[in-house]
Design an enzyme around this catalytic site. Structure first.
Site, PDB file in Angstrom:
ATOM      1  N   HIS A 115      18.909  29.028 -16.939  1.00 53.69           N
ATOM      2  CA  HIS A 115      18.710  28.470 -18.285  1.00 53.69           C
ATOM      3  C   HIS A 115      19.564  29.146 -19.360  1.00 53.69           C
ATOM      4  O   HIS A 115      19.078  29.782 -20.272  1.00 53.69           O
ATOM      5  CB  HIS A 115      17.238  28.440 -18.697  1.00 53.69           C
ATOM      6  N   HIS A 118       2.739  23.597 -19.757  1.00 55.00           N
ATOM      7  CA  HIS A 118       1.586  24.361 -20.261  1.00 55.00           C
ATOM      8  C   HIS A 118       0.684  23.347 -20.939  1.00 55.00           C
ATOM      9  O   HIS A 118       1.172  22.471 -21.664  1.00 55.00           O
ATOM     10  CB  HIS A 118       2.014  25.399 -21.299  1.00 55.00           C
ATOM     11  N   HIS A 147       9.339  24.869 -12.609  1.00 48.41           N
ATOM     12  CA  HIS A 147       8.010  25.486 -12.458  1.00 48.41           C
ATOM     13  C   HIS A 147       7.034  24.388 -12.065  1.00 48.41           C
ATOM     14  O   HIS A 147       6.771  23.484 -12.865  1.00 48.41           O
ATOM     15  CB  HIS A 147       7.565  26.134 -13.772  1.00 48.41           C
ATOM     16  N   LEU A 148       6.519  24.479 -10.856  1.00 52.59           N
ATOM     17  CA  LEU A 148       5.575  23.458 -10.386  1.00 52.59           C
ATOM     18  C   LEU A 148       4.130  23.920 -10.523  1.00 52.59           C
ATOM     19  O   LEU A 148       3.209  23.129 -10.294  1.00 52.59           O
ATOM     20  CB  LEU A 148       5.885  23.074  -8.929  1.00 52.59           C
ATOM     21  N   ARG A 149       3.937  25.213 -10.865  1.00 53.74           N
ATOM     22  CA  ARG A 149       2.576  25.758 -11.020  1.00 53.74           C
ATOM     23  C   ARG A 149       1.780  25.620  -9.726  1.00 53.74           C
ATOM     24  O   ARG A 149       2.353  25.505  -8.650  1.00 53.74           O
ATOM     25  CB  ARG A 149       1.848  25.092 -12.206  1.00 53.74           C
ATOM     26  N   LYS A 171      14.243  35.919  -7.365  1.00 48.71           N
ATOM     27  CA  LYS A 171      14.266  35.766  -8.819  1.00 48.71           C
ATOM     28  C   LYS A 171      14.027  37.093  -9.520  1.00 48.71           C
ATOM     29  O   LYS A 171      13.040  37.780  -9.250  1.00 48.71           O
ATOM     30  CB  LYS A 171      13.156  34.772  -9.214  1.00 48.71           C
ATOM     31  N   HIS A 192      16.521  35.573 -14.907  1.00 48.70           N
ATOM     32  CA  HIS A 192      16.120  35.300 -16.292  1.00 48.70           C
ATOM     33  C   HIS A 192      16.841  36.355 -17.120  1.00 48.70           C
ATOM     34  O   HIS A 192      16.451  37.520 -17.130  1.00 48.70           O
ATOM     35  CB  HIS A 192      14.598  35.378 -16.477  1.00 48.70           C
ATOM     36  N   HIS A 230      16.034  24.664 -10.917  1.00 50.65           N
ATOM     37  CA  HIS A 230      15.111  25.604 -11.596  1.00 50.65           C
ATOM     38  C   HIS A 230      13.911  24.811 -12.114  1.00 50.65           C
ATOM     39  O   HIS A 230      14.033  24.082 -13.103  1.00 50.65           O
ATOM     40  CB  HIS A 230      15.824  26.292 -12.765  1.00 50.65           C
ATOM     41  N   ASP A 282      14.239  23.726 -15.783  1.00 51.63           N
ATOM     42  CA  ASP A 282      13.263  24.685 -16.291  1.00 51.63           C
ATOM     43  C   ASP A 282      12.024  23.974 -16.820  1.00 51.63           C
ATOM     44  O   ASP A 282      11.386  24.450 -17.762  1.00 51.63           O
ATOM     45  CB  ASP A 282      13.880  25.597 -17.369  1.00 51.63           C
ATOM     46  N   LEU A 286      11.588  29.794 -23.520  1.00 53.76           N
ATOM     47  CA  LEU A 286      12.402  30.995 -23.406  1.00 53.76           C
ATOM     48  C   LEU A 286      13.505  30.777 -22.377  1.00 53.76           C
ATOM     49  O   LEU A 286      13.249  30.142 -21.363  1.00 53.76           O
ATOM     50  CB  LEU A 286      11.526  32.193 -23.002  1.00 53.76           C
TER      51      LEU A 286
END
Ligand SMILES: NC(=O)N[C@@H](CC(=O)O)C(=O)O
Ligand SMILES: [Zn+2]
Ligand SMILES: [Zn+2]
Length: 345
Positions: free
Chosen positions: A175, A252, A16-18, A100, A137, A14, A248, A220
């Site tokens: 998560h 940001h 986030h690579l953006r 997802k 999620h 899991h 996860d 989150l």
């Protein structure tokens, strides 16, 4: 005292690579430690179809630093209008590894998520039929449910009925953050598993709220009471194949976190293995680290384990206060701390 540990190369189930400059700045941190990663589709706009997943996968490959071997595993972002045939096609072609479920409004870039699980009933039926896993999620979004209870309520209202209705569906409760979640996964069939992040093993909600509001500990689902953290540590280090590594990591920009309405997400990719390994050592479970990091995930997803290995050494590993990844300044998880394991190779 163990001075080094070598395990099969792990995967991150899991992350986030953006996209764009942020992708270019962060992907190397994941590719350095992990052979594969389940890449979350919550871009803006989200990755909802096969063509956009293919294009995104290519952008990720192009951004991986030379000399690193890394395979992104793509996911489809489910919406109220997801097309069943598109999921079938993407899975058959090996473009989508999973889909997802974001309840609409639950987290970062989830506005196009699913407003009512009944709206994707046909899609879920097909996924169960073809063996396509569902990543979830797991939080409800109703205003009347306290944010610390949203995972537990999601189990009662959504997840338990879903699994009873479609027992063949493979579900990853992403998560995991609560003892209710741990108990639910443990009691469910072999088709239900969960990922656990490093932050939920290390921090409880005090980290976010004591001595000032600490936005870099905010993600989150939010970290909860100590008893939940302890339940997660027991689950992760138990040896149960139902629990596996999913960082996860959710970068940001610093100013987006340190704001009147700060973004949710913790950037933990640079020292992810070091962070997890500390937990396994503290729990007296070094021998179970490889299962959690490298074996249980592939087994659940029906993928081969990785051939290569990685080594971590007992050595001071100072974590910087801030990391400049080109696109942004990011404050990493454990900023300013010195971890006692260091990723060697
Ligand atoms: N975990 C987070 O706090 N944030 C994630 C979204 C998510 O995984 O829910 C993000 O994309 O920033
Ligand atoms: Zn999430
Ligand atoms: Zn996430």
């Amino acid at each position: 005292m163990t001075s080094s540990i070598t395990i099969r190369r792990p995967d991150d189930w899991h992350v986030h690579l953006r996209d764009g400059a942020m992708l270019a700045g962060v992907v190397g941190h994941t590719a350095r430690q992990f052979a594969r990663a389940i890449v979350m589709p919550n871009l803006s706009p989200p990755v909802v179809d096969v063509a956009s997943a293919r294009a995104y996968r290519q952008r990720i490959m192009d951004a991986v630093p030379a000399g690193m071997e890394f395979s992104p595993l793509m996911t489809a972002y489910l919406t109220d209008s997801t097309d069943t045939e598109e999921m079938r096609r993407g899975f058959a072609q090996g473009v989508f590894t999973a889909a997802k479920l974001y309840p609409a409004g639950a987290t970062t870039n989830s506005a196009s998520g699913v407003t009512d699980i009944a709206n994707i009933r046909a899609v879920l039926e097909v996924m169960a039929e073809i063996g396509m896993p569902l990543c979830v999620h797991g939080e409800v979004t109703s205003a009347d449910v306290d944010i610390f209870d949203r995972e537990a309520v999601f189990i009662d209202r959504i997840l338990a009925p879903l699994i009873a209705d479609l027992p063949q569906l493979k579900v990853i409760f992403e998560h995991l953050t609560s003892e209710e979640g741990v108990a639910f996964v443990q009691g469910a069939s072999a088709n239900v598993a969960a990922t656990i992040t490093p932050q939920h093993l290390h921090i409880n909600r005090n980290a976010m709220l004591v001595g000032g509001m600490r936005p870099h500990a905010y993600c989150l689902p939010v970290a909860k009471r100590e008893k939940h953290r302890l339940a997660l540590r027991r689950a992760a280090t138990s040896g149960s194949a139902k629990f596996f590594l999913g960082t996860d990591s959710a970068p940001h920009a610093r100013e987006a976190k340190e704001s009147a309405c700060g973004c949710a997400g913790i950037f933990n990719a640079p020292f992810a293995l070091e962070s997890y390994l500390t937990v396994f050592e503290d729990e007296g479970a070094l021998d179970r680290f490889e299962g959690f990091a490298s074996l249980h995930g592939p087994a659940f997803y029906g993928l081969p384990v990785n051939g290569q290995s990685v080594t971590l050494e007992r050595a001071d590993c100072p974590v910087p206060q801030v990391m400049d990844v080109g696109a942004a300044q990011l404050v990493p998880f454990h900023a300013g701390e010195t971890l006692r394991w260091r990723f060697a190779s």
